[in-house]
Scaffold this active site. Sequence first.
Site, mmCIF file in Angstrom:
data_model
loop_
_atom_site.group_PDB
_atom_site.id
_atom_site.type_symbol
_atom_site.label_atom_id
_atom_site.label_comp_id
_atom_site.label_asym_id
_atom_site.label_seq_id
_atom_site.Cartn_x
_atom_site.Cartn_y
_atom_site.Cartn_z
ATOM 1 N N ASP A 1 18.359 -28.974 14.127
ATOM 2 C CA ASP A 1 18.154 -29.953 15.189
ATOM 3 C C ASP A 1 17.163 -29.368 16.197
ATOM 4 O OD1 ASP A 1 19.963 -32.498 16.282
ATOM 5 O OD2 ASP A 1 19.081 -31.336 17.914
ATOM 6 N N HIS B 1 26.845 -29.705 20.601
ATOM 7 C CA HIS B 1 26.901 -29.299 22.010
ATOM 8 C C HIS B 1 28.328 -29.253 22.557
ATOM 9 C CE1 HIS B 1 22.606 -29.448 22.168
ATOM 10 N NE2 HIS B 1 22.539 -30.756 22.030
ATOM 11 N N HIS C 1 17.413 -29.293 19.310
ATOM 12 C CA HIS C 1 18.160 -28.679 20.407
ATOM 13 C C HIS C 1 19.048 -27.555 19.885
ATOM 14 C CE1 HIS C 1 17.566 -33.029 21.498
ATOM 15 N NE2 HIS C 1 16.959 -32.422 22.498
ATOM 16 N N ASP D 1 15.267 -34.951 15.053
ATOM 17 C CA ASP D 1 14.563 -34.971 16.335
ATOM 18 C C ASP D 1 13.434 -33.950 16.479
ATOM 19 O OD1 ASP D 1 16.562 -33.069 16.342
ATOM 20 O OD2 ASP D 1 17.597 -33.830 18.110
#
Length: 300
Positions: A155, A118, A157, A232
């Site tokens: 991931d 990110h 995200h 995740d």
Amino acid sequence: MLHIVHHSDYVAPPPTRGSFAFDKYRLVMDAVKQLSDQHIVHAPHAMERTWLEAVHDPEYVDQVLSSTLPHEKERRIGFPVSAEISQRVRFTSGGTWLAAKLALEHGYAANSAGGSHHALADTGAGYCVFNDLAVSANRLIAEGDVGRILILDLDVHQGDGTASLLAGRSDIMTVSVHAEKNFPVRKARSSLDIELEDGTGDAEYLRILSLELPAILNDFRPDLVLYQAGVDPHVDDRLGRLGLTDEGLAARERFVIRQARQQNIPVASALGGGYGTDHMAVAKRHALSMVAMAEENSRC
């Protein structure tokens, strides 16, 4: 044999505020030791400032290294960046680069941290300070280790920072397979984004991956895969919205390694996301992920 990169500074003292579990990195190594006696630990060097500034804004790099980040940037990251955390993120970036170098030699290697996908040019976000994936990919190509890199981000995200930092590069392909309705709300544009519905489970996830990944490898023909192996997507993850089981995650890891290694493409994994109140359970998912990849690499 699992070649795993780790440094004692990965485990920074907990910051004064924020919910990120920094003890995960110690617990991951504890879990690896419990699960496998076939592993070698490699210690990274801190990533040199010049390579951080090749991807990130020099002013932002200076703010991190001097621990003088403005409050609004620390709030976006999710914790204050102390001198210890500043040192930590230099080592985790160096760790992903070292894992890639080891993968070129052994076929597969893992960083026991990293995957800070990110982080953007002039700020961190979502528990990410420096984007080790983008920094490492840029350095590997600049130094001539490889010519083309696939950054495969599984991931839960989207890898928005990686996509933004590497947009427009023909020598680096960014692929993100993520939950459509999860963080970040405002997505970037990867080379390829595959958005999944909430609750997507093992069978559908693996079906989509089996349709997409072989074609990506055949078409782009990378010299190396940098793999953001976040756990995740697990059904019990606190910040995930997907429904993979332990068996599904293991099958994902074996599939990624098998597809790459059948074409003699080395794979270096970064730890990525994994969240929950039971920190040891999360650490074990990460450890099982790395062990599964190392075992599959040994078969190829």
